[in-house]
Write a protein that holds these residues in place. Structure first.
Motif, PDB file in Angstrom:
ATOM      1  N   MET A 144       0.852  -1.184   0.000  1.00 48.04           N
ATOM      2  CA  MET A 144       0.000   0.000   0.000  1.00 48.04           C
ATOM      3  C   MET A 144       0.886   1.231   0.000  1.00 48.04           C
ATOM      4  SD  MET A 144      -2.100  -0.966   3.466  1.00 48.04           S
ATOM      5  CE  MET A 144      -2.355   0.718   3.987  1.00 48.04           C
ATOM      6  N   LEU A 189       0.699   4.914   0.340  1.00 44.52           N
ATOM      7  CA  LEU A 189      -0.055   6.103   0.733  1.00 44.52           C
ATOM      8  C   LEU A 189       0.904   7.247   1.043  1.00 44.52           C
ATOM      9  CD1 LEU A 189      -1.905   3.541   1.461  1.00 44.52           C
ATOM     10  CD2 LEU A 189      -2.936   4.977   3.163  1.00 44.52           C
ATOM     11  N   THR A 190       1.876   6.971   1.914  1.00 44.60           N
ATOM     12  CA  THR A 190       2.664   8.029   2.542  1.00 44.60           C
ATOM     13  C   THR A 190       3.618   8.718   1.562  1.00 44.60           C
ATOM     14  OG1 THR A 190       2.569   6.687   4.541  1.00 44.60           O
ATOM     15  CG2 THR A 190       4.153   8.489   4.538  1.00 44.60           C
ATOM     16  N   GLY A 201       1.689  12.358   5.674  1.00 41.49           N
ATOM     17  CA  GLY A 201       1.696  11.155   6.509  1.00 41.49           C
ATOM     18  C   GLY A 201       0.303  10.934   7.064  1.00 41.49           C
ATOM     19  N   SER A 202       0.061  11.420   8.288  1.00 40.58           N
ATOM     20  CA  SER A 202      -1.302  11.337   8.832  1.00 40.58           C
ATOM     21  C   SER A 202      -2.266  12.133   7.957  1.00 40.58           C
ATOM     22  CB  SER A 202      -1.340  11.916  10.253  1.00 40.58           C
ATOM     23  OG  SER A 202      -0.409  11.271  11.075  1.00 40.58           O
ATOM     24  N   PHE A 255       8.497   5.220   3.031  1.00 41.21           N
ATOM     25  CA  PHE A 255       8.127   4.277   4.100  1.00 41.21           C
ATOM     26  C   PHE A 255       7.263   3.126   3.570  1.00 41.21           C
ATOM     27  CE2 PHE A 255       7.919   8.028   7.403  1.00 41.21           C
ATOM     28  CZ  PHE A 255       9.282   8.198   7.294  1.00 41.21           C
ATOM     29  N   ILE A 256       7.516   2.621   2.389  1.00 41.95           N
ATOM     30  CA  ILE A 256       6.630   1.599   1.834  1.00 41.95           C
ATOM     31  C   ILE A 256       7.125   0.194   2.196  1.00 41.95           C
ATOM     32  CG2 ILE A 256       5.529   0.691  -0.258  1.00 41.95           C
ATOM     33  CD1 ILE A 256       4.717   3.620   0.718  1.00 41.95           C
ATOM     34  N   THR A 257       6.314  -0.492   2.998  1.00 44.49           N
ATOM     35  CA  THR A 257       6.647  -1.828   3.480  1.00 44.49           C
ATOM     36  C   THR A 257       6.701  -2.813   2.318  1.00 44.49           C
ATOM     37  OG1 THR A 257       5.632  -1.351   5.608  1.00 44.49           O
ATOM     38  CG2 THR A 257       5.856  -3.681   5.022  1.00 44.49           C
ATOM     39  N   ILE A 286       7.162   0.059  16.365  1.00 41.13           N
ATOM     40  CA  ILE A 286       6.535   0.560  15.134  1.00 41.13           C
ATOM     41  C   ILE A 286       5.012   0.470  15.192  1.00 41.13           C
ATOM     42  CG2 ILE A 286       6.748  -1.656  13.891  1.00 41.13           C
ATOM     43  CD1 ILE A 286       6.808   1.921  12.390  1.00 41.13           C
ATOM     44  N   THR A 310      -1.304   6.510  13.330  1.00 39.47           N
ATOM     45  CA  THR A 310      -0.656   6.543  14.661  1.00 39.47           C
ATOM     46  C   THR A 310      -1.712   6.364  15.757  1.00 39.47           C
ATOM     47  OG1 THR A 310      -0.953   8.920  14.941  1.00 39.47           O
ATOM     48  CG2 THR A 310       1.084   8.204  13.840  1.00 39.47           C
ATOM     49  N   ILE A 369      -8.185  10.122  18.099  1.00 38.28           N
ATOM     50  CA  ILE A 369      -9.026  11.169  17.499  1.00 38.28           C
ATOM     51  C   ILE A 369     -10.199  10.523  16.754  1.00 38.28           C
ATOM     52  CG2 ILE A 369      -9.045  12.962  15.705  1.00 38.28           C
ATOM     53  CD1 ILE A 369      -6.075  13.449  16.438  1.00 38.28           C
TER      54      ILE A 369
HETATM   55  C1  LIG Z   1       8.473   0.996   9.243  1.00 35.73           C
HETATM   56  C2  LIG Z   1       7.371   1.733   8.592  1.00 35.73           C
HETATM   57  C3  LIG Z   1       6.570   1.102   7.644  1.00 35.73           C
HETATM   58  C4  LIG Z   1       5.557   1.802   6.998  1.00 35.73           C
HETATM   59  N1  LIG Z   1       4.841   1.191   5.998  1.00 35.73           N
HETATM   60  C5  LIG Z   1       4.004   1.939   5.227  1.00 35.73           C
HETATM   61  C6  LIG Z   1       3.409   1.411   4.032  1.00 35.73           C
HETATM   62  O1  LIG Z   1       3.594   0.247   3.693  1.00 35.73           O
HETATM   63  N2  LIG Z   1       2.631   2.220   3.262  1.00 35.73           N
HETATM   64  C7  LIG Z   1       2.399   3.524   3.593  1.00 35.73           C
HETATM   65  O2  LIG Z   1       1.694   4.203   2.861  1.00 35.73           O
HETATM   66  N3  LIG Z   1       2.939   4.066   4.729  1.00 35.73           N
HETATM   67  C8  LIG Z   1       3.736   3.306   5.534  1.00 35.73           C
HETATM   68  N4  LIG Z   1       4.318   3.844   6.661  1.00 35.73           N
HETATM   69  C9  LIG Z   1       3.998   5.215   7.010  1.00 35.73           C
HETATM   70  C10 LIG Z   1       3.171   5.336   8.275  1.00 35.73           C
HETATM   71  O3  LIG Z   1       1.850   4.923   8.036  1.00 35.73           O
HETATM   72  C11 LIG Z   1       3.285   6.804   8.723  1.00 35.73           C
HETATM   73  O4  LIG Z   1       4.583   6.971   9.252  1.00 35.73           O
HETATM   74  C12 LIG Z   1       2.239   7.184   9.752  1.00 35.73           C
HETATM   75  O5  LIG Z   1       0.951   7.202   9.169  1.00 35.73           O
HETATM   76  C13 LIG Z   1       2.496   8.565  10.364  1.00 35.73           C
HETATM   77  O6  LIG Z   1       2.785   9.528   9.393  1.00 35.73           O
HETATM   78  P1  LIG Z   1       4.094  10.426   9.557  1.00 35.73           P
HETATM   79  O7  LIG Z   1       5.252   9.505   9.755  1.00 35.73           O
HETATM   80  O8  LIG Z   1       4.158  11.375   8.426  1.00 35.73           O
HETATM   81  O9  LIG Z   1       3.888  11.202  10.900  1.00 35.73           O
HETATM   82  P2  LIG Z   1       3.060  12.616  11.105  1.00 35.73           P
HETATM   83  O10 LIG Z   1       1.790  12.491  10.367  1.00 35.73           O
HETATM   84  O11 LIG Z   1       4.012  13.694  10.732  1.00 35.73           O
HETATM   85  O12 LIG Z   1       2.824  12.552  12.630  1.00 35.73           O
HETATM   86  C14 LIG Z   1       3.784  12.975  13.612  1.00 35.73           C
HETATM   87  C15 LIG Z   1       3.073  13.029  14.972  1.00 35.73           C
HETATM   88  O13 LIG Z   1       2.032  14.012  14.933  1.00 35.73           O
HETATM   89  C16 LIG Z   1       0.782  13.438  15.271  1.00 35.73           C
HETATM   90  N5  LIG Z   1      -0.253  14.041  14.438  1.00 35.73           N
HETATM   91  C17 LIG Z   1      -0.251  14.200  13.098  1.00 35.73           C
HETATM   92  N6  LIG Z   1      -1.393  14.799  12.698  1.00 35.73           N
HETATM   93  C18 LIG Z   1      -2.131  14.994  13.795  1.00 35.73           C
HETATM   94  C19 LIG Z   1      -3.424  15.544  14.035  1.00 35.73           C
HETATM   95  N7  LIG Z   1      -4.215  15.971  13.048  1.00 35.73           N
HETATM   96  N8  LIG Z   1      -3.862  15.598  15.313  1.00 35.73           N
HETATM   97  C20 LIG Z   1      -3.103  15.128  16.323  1.00 35.73           C
HETATM   98  N9  LIG Z   1      -1.876  14.599  16.166  1.00 35.73           N
HETATM   99  C21 LIG Z   1      -1.408  14.523  14.910  1.00 35.73           C
HETATM  100  C22 LIG Z   1       0.930  11.949  15.010  1.00 35.73           C
HETATM  101  O14 LIG Z   1       0.061  11.174  15.839  1.00 35.73           O
HETATM  102  C23 LIG Z   1       2.396  11.714  15.340  1.00 35.73           C
HETATM  103  O15 LIG Z   1       2.565  11.461  16.712  1.00 35.73           O
HETATM  104  C24 LIG Z   1       5.314   3.145   7.355  1.00 35.73           C
HETATM  105  C25 LIG Z   1       6.086   3.775   8.328  1.00 35.73           C
HETATM  106  C26 LIG Z   1       7.109   3.092   8.926  1.00 35.73           C
HETATM  107  C27 LIG Z   1       7.950   3.823   9.928  1.00 35.73           C
END
Ligand SMILES: Cc1cc2nc3c(=O)[nH]c(=O)nc-3n(C[C@H](O)[C@H](O)[C@H](O)COP(=O)(O)OP(=O)(O)OC[C@H]3O[C@@H](n4cnc5c(N)ncnc54)[C@H](O)[C@@H]3O)c2cc1C
Length: 458
Positions: free
Chosen positions: A29, A31-32, A37-38, A62-64, A301, A308, A314
């Motif tokens: 998948m 997405l990121t 991210g979020s 970050f694509i697994t 992780i 997250t 939320i």
């Molecule tokens: C090892 C690994 C494997 C992964 N595999 C995949 C994959 O296969 N495919 C894919 O698409 N993604 C993948 N990801 C991405 C993962 O889903 C994202 O890292 C995750 O969704 C968080 O996004 P971010 O890292 O940009 O953090 P951010 O979105 O920048 O978040 C940083 C912090 O801020 C908080 N935050 C952010 N927005 C808000 C809000 N609106 N309100 C309150 N708090 C908030 C978060 O909870 C977090 O604590 C992977 C990540 C890792 C590390």
């Protein structure tokens, strides 16, 4: 596979499903992105229409399992924007982008314009390649639109309940694995003696009350999260398969409420259990040979990916609690009250006493729920300040309720494990569950202090 089955065209299902299900091909998948991210509404990967397909350009991070040579082909599910798409999350479409293009007869054709350009160096899960993916460096990766334009995020969410539950299982699995390692080590590591024993005797550390407490804490987290995961999984099945459509809808609402808790609460418990496991090993836990340091790193992780744990909280508050005015939460609390009555009515004083622990925490959950419902959308910032403690409170009480239910069932059936089950439940009720009372205070009176200092002064 689930997303494809529900939203793919007949031709897409015919081409991709069988090799995916057989395990000859794997899926990802995508997405990121660096800025998304979020907040997936910020994603920028573009998809330009070209004949019967689209050409994708952009970067995913970050694509697994983004790339590897363990399968003949990799089917990337990619979120991207069409040229005329609205801004934000309403303008995201879903595409299939195969690593190798697939010929009409199902054989593999040319390499597509998608590649892994880097591997992330991570705290844990080192066996899982986490890739930076480049789409369209040589003109555009061939992608096929799934379903209708601009509905990609919604399509991804159809598989999200299963995906999030599966990550919850990772939390449980690591808690159990850490427990098994700690239990084995504590039974053979000889150190000191216990009060009242021969001062010259040397005993395995599992005789020490503090180690027994730690082992029981791990076991109780492991059993409570297991109960929650099974409960959520059963509810998910009923939401899909119950013959009555009204029942299906109610189970769907219930599982939607349970999933953020099953994901976040279980994965946080996984980290706590893995940390306790390191502690039980003493210095050996910090040294790589025992393997338990790996559990701790790997556990970390699960609270981050698949949304997250902060985002789960939320979701629980905003989309699950407030959106239906508390209807589903009230139903769940009512079901817990039925078990409370059964505990109170039990003839065994050891079972009856469990009600004394469960009752005040059920009241704490009900109070916190009413408080958050009252704050509602009008004071959403104050409500959100309590979202994570609310998820923890809900998880703790659900864990206590389900352990109590399973204790009652084990005794009714005369199950050989009934005494152990009771002991673990008693431990949970007396040692873990009281934290729920403190969480109610944090939710109801903590928001002002959370929001008092300006963020740049914290
Ligand atoms: C090892 C690994 C494997 C992964 N595999 C995949 C994959 O296969 N495919 C894919 O698409 N993604 C993948 N990801 C991405 C993962 O889903 C994202 O890292 C995750 O969704 C968080 O996004 P971010 O890292 O940009 O953090 P951010 O979105 O920048 O978040 C940083 C912090 O801020 C908080 N935050 C952010 N927005 C808000 C809000 N609106 N309100 C309150 N708090 C908030 C978060 O909870 C977090 O604590 C992977 C990540 C890792 C590390």
């Amino acid at each position: 596979m689930e997303a494809l089955q529900i939203h793919g065209s007949e031709a897409q299902k015919k081409t991709y499903l069988a090799p995916l299900i057989a395990g000859r091909w794997t899926g990802t998948m995508n997405l990121t992105e660096p800025q998304a991210g979020s907040d997936l509404g910020a994603l920028k990967t573009r998809a330009e229409p070209k004949g019967d397909h689209h050409l994708l350009t952009g970067q995913k991070i970050f694509i697994t399992y983004g790339d590897h040579e363990m399968a003949e082909n990799i089917v990337h599910f990619v979120l991207a924007r069409l040229p005329d798409a609205p801004n934000g999350s309403k303008g995201i479409s879903l595409f299939i982008v195969p690593k190798f293009l697939v010929n009409a007869d199902g054989s593999l054709g040319a390499r597509n314009d998608v590649k892994a350009v880097a591997l992330e160096h991570k705290l844990g899960i080192h066996a899982s390649p986490t890739c930076v993916m480049a789409y369209g460096d040589e003109g555009g990766a061939v992608g096929y639109l799934v379903g209708e334009p601009n509905r990609g995020l919604e399509y991804m969410f159809t598989m999200m309940n299963n995906a999030r539950l599966a990550v919850g299982v990772q939390g449980l699995a690591i808690a159990e694995r850490a427990l098994q390692a700690a239990r084995a080590y504590a039974g053979q590591r000889v150190q000191g003696t216990t009060p009242g024993n021969d001062p010259a005797a040397r005993l395995p550390i599992h005789h020490h009350p503090d180690i027994r407490r730690s082992l029981m804490a791990m076991r109780a987290w492991s059993e409570a999260t297991r109960c929650l995961i099974y409960f959520a999984a059963g509810t998910l099945d009923r939401a899909k398969r119950h013959p009555d459509s009204t029942e299906r809808a109610d189970y769907q609402a219930l599982v939607d409420l349970l999933i953020p808790i099953a994901k976040a609460w279980s994965t946080d418990r996984g980290v706590t259990a893995a940390s306790l496991g390191v502690q039980i090993h003493g210095g050996a836990g910090f040294i790589e040979e025992t393997g338990v340091a790996q559990f701790y790193r790997d556990a970390r992780i699960a609270p981050i990916y698949e949304g997250t744990n902060g985002i789960q909280a939320i979701d629980l508050l905003g989309r699950k609690l407030l959106r239906d005015g508390g209807r589903t939460a009230h139903g769940l609390i009512a079901a817990m009250t039925v078990t409370l009555k059964a505990l109170k009515a039990n003839s065994d004083p050891e079972v009856k006493i469990l009600a004394n622990h469960l009752e005040p925490t059920l009241t704490a959950l009900a109070n916190a729920t009413e408080y958050l419902l009252k704050l509602g959308e009008a004071e959403i910032a104050r409500a959100l300040a309590g979202a994570s403690p609310y998820l923890d409170l809900f998880g703790l009480v659900l864990g206590g309720w389900l352990l109590a239910k399973s204790t009652l069932a084990a005794r009714d059936r005369g199950d050989p494990i009934r005494d152990e089950k009771l002991a673990v439940t008693q431990f949970y009720m007396a040692n873990h569950l009281p934290q729920a009372l403190a969480l109610e205070i944090a939710i109801v009176s903590g928001a002002d202090s959370v929001l008092k200092l300006p963020p740049e002064r914290i």
